[in-house]
Scaffold this motif. Structure first.
Motif, short mmCIF file in Angstrom:
data_model
loop_
_atom_site.label_atom_id
_atom_site.label_comp_id
_atom_site.label_asym_id
_atom_site.label_seq_id
_atom_site.Cartn_x
_atom_site.Cartn_y
_atom_site.Cartn_z
N ASP A 8 -67.11 -87.14 27.19
CA ASP A 8 -68.56 -87.19 27.39
C ASP A 8 -69.25 -87.98 26.30
N VAL A 9 -68.79 -87.82 25.06
CA VAL A 9 -69.42 -88.48 23.92
C VAL A 9 -68.37 -89.31 23.19
N ARG A 10 -68.74 -90.54 22.95
CA ARG A 10 -67.81 -91.45 22.26
C ARG A 10 -68.37 -91.78 20.88
N LYS A 25 -71.41 -95.53 15.81
CA LYS A 25 -72.08 -95.69 17.10
C LYS A 25 -71.73 -94.51 17.99
N ILE A 26 -72.76 -93.81 18.46
CA ILE A 26 -72.56 -92.65 19.33
C ILE A 26 -73.05 -93.02 20.73
N THR A 27 -72.18 -92.86 21.71
CA THR A 27 -72.47 -93.27 23.08
C THR A 27 -72.35 -92.09 24.01
N ASN A 28 -73.36 -91.91 24.85
CA ASN A 28 -73.33 -90.91 25.91
C ASN A 28 -72.62 -91.53 27.10
N CYS A 29 -71.37 -91.15 27.31
CA CYS A 29 -70.56 -91.74 28.38
C CYS A 29 -70.87 -91.14 29.74
N ARG A 44 -76.34 -87.04 32.93
CA ARG A 44 -77.13 -86.08 32.18
C ARG A 44 -77.46 -86.57 30.77
N THR A 45 -78.60 -86.08 30.27
CA THR A 45 -79.05 -86.38 28.91
C THR A 45 -78.49 -85.34 27.95
#
Length: 413
Positions: free
Chosen positions: A299-301, A322-326, A330-331
């Motif tokens: 979910d989070v990278r 760098k944090i990415t919402n994969c 959903r938020t």
């Protein structure tokens, strides 16, 4: 080549011959010492042989060319050329002659005739000639079907066919490997092996990327102002030899920030290979679309965007994560916790709110830390918590995620 003979006598004769380039004539030089019994006999004979090179009679290759003595091998990607001749062997004038050439493969039947119109008449001892070409795109059994129909002086319509069977072989063995980097880059290694019995000149080996990627070749070494091929100036591939070609694919700017889109992309592109064999005969192969296994980031990278190559012992230095919402639906509301290890010490407040992160979006997070141990150290000790789902994502060893190691050196006073 198998020929199916006609069952009855016809006024016309059909001849089919494959068109290939000749080969260099080779001889077997025989030599001896001057003190041997033959003396200089062998030397004089080789000098008188018209097939040898003057001044270099002991070389096997000569200056003459040899016409093909048999059908030879046909390889996938080459152009099959054939000469078709219909000759009137009779003493009669033949009318309405139609010559048709089809190529039957395992999956389709192709019409190779240059013209489908009939010739009005053919006088005795005259002939109709045609040359057909076809780029071979399938391996396996191929059958060239040549059909001739005509009308005699008495108005009788006659028809006959001949079948020429041949095998199409595979010239190259192509294997590919994919390496997914943490920065959304994809590295492709292509192993190409020459499985024919003759050397090849590799004219071009390129990668045509899919719409979402740009590609750069990693097969040159920069020397001065221009790059030189890693394979040298003459790019020959000997029989059964293998070469590795390396390519780097980067997402195009319009897709780089769409983590959910890039994550699911499996189609990378296709290889385009062009080569030449003896006397410049060209062949070309294009692979099907190459596909990779889509990387699983969860979910989070968390990836590392920048880090110094070397830092001083016990002195703070900066990195950027760098944090990415994969997730594409959903938020997330994220909280960052930093945990010290025996060699890594984080500077700053642990447990701070990072705010909401929309689906398929990213944020850049500057962090400060210091190291207390010399040598190569991995960055560890970060933890992200999604307060909406009460789910925690631990990154005990970021080096396994970003494939980057920090080199530590003691400062010299």
């Amino acid at each position: 080549m198998d020929v199916n003979q006609a069952k009855q006598e016809h006024l016309l004769a059909l001849k089919v011959m494959r068109l290939t380039k000749p080969t260099l004539f080779t001889n077997m030089p025989v030599t001896c010492e001057d003190g041997d019994l033959p003396g200089d006999l062998f030397s004089r004979l080789m000098k008188e042989d018209p097939s040898t090179v003057k001044g270099a009679e002991t070389l096997m290759l000569g200056e003459m060319l040899t016409l093909p003595q048999n059908f030879g091998n046909i390889f996938l990607g080459e152009t099959f050329s054939s000469y078709i001749s219909v000759h009137n062997d009779s003493s009669q004038v033949v009318k309405d002659i139609l010559v048709k050439a089809d190529l039957q493969t395992s999956s389709q039947r192709l019409n190779l005739s240059a013209s489908n119109s009939a010739v009005a008449e053919l006088k005795p001892e005259c002939c109709i000639d045609d040359v057909i070409h076809h780029e071979v795109k399938e391996i396996g059994t191929h059958i060239l079907v040549c059909a001739v129909s005509y009308t005699t002086q008495t108005g009788e319509k006659l028809y006959f066919r001949k079948f020429f069977k041949f095998q199409v072989l595979k010239p190259l063995d192509v294997k590919t490997k994919f390496y997914n980097a943490e920065t959304d880059e994809v590295f492709l290694e292509a192993q190409i092996q020459n499985i024919t019995s003759s050397p090849m000149f590799m004219e071009k080996v390129s990668l045509e990327p899919s719409l979402m990627y740009n590609v750069s070749e990693l097969n040159t070494v920069t020397s001065g102002e221009r790059g030189e091929s890693t394979f040298g100036k003459m790019s020959y591939l000997q029989p059964m030899d293998t070469r590795q070609y390396l390519y780097c694919l980067k997402p195009k700017p319009e897709f780089a920030e769409k983590a959910g889109v890039i994550k699911g992309v499996t189609v990378i592109g296709k290889l385009d290979i062009v080569w030449k064999t003896n006397l410049g005969e060209r062949g070309r192969l294009q692979t099907s679309q190459l596909q990779r296994m889509a990387p699983g980031y969860g979910d989070v990278r968390l990836s590392l965007e920048s880090i110094p190559d070397t830092v001083n012992l016990e002195e703070p230095f900066d990195i950027t994560c760098k944090i990415t919402n994969c997730s594409s639906e959903r938020t997330m509301d994220l909280v960052l916790e930093m945990c010290n290890t025996s060699s890594i010490h984080w500077c700053g407040v642990s447990g701070r709110q990072l705010g909401k992160l929309s689906p398929s979006s990213s944020l850049f997070l500057p962090l400060k830390l210091l190291c207390s141990v010399q040598g190569l150290q991995s960055i560890s000790g970060l933890r992200l918590t999604d307060t909406f789902l009460k789910r925690t994502y631990e990154y005990d060893d970021i080096a396994q995620v970003c494939l980057v190691l920090a080199a530590i050196e003691r400062s010299v006073c």
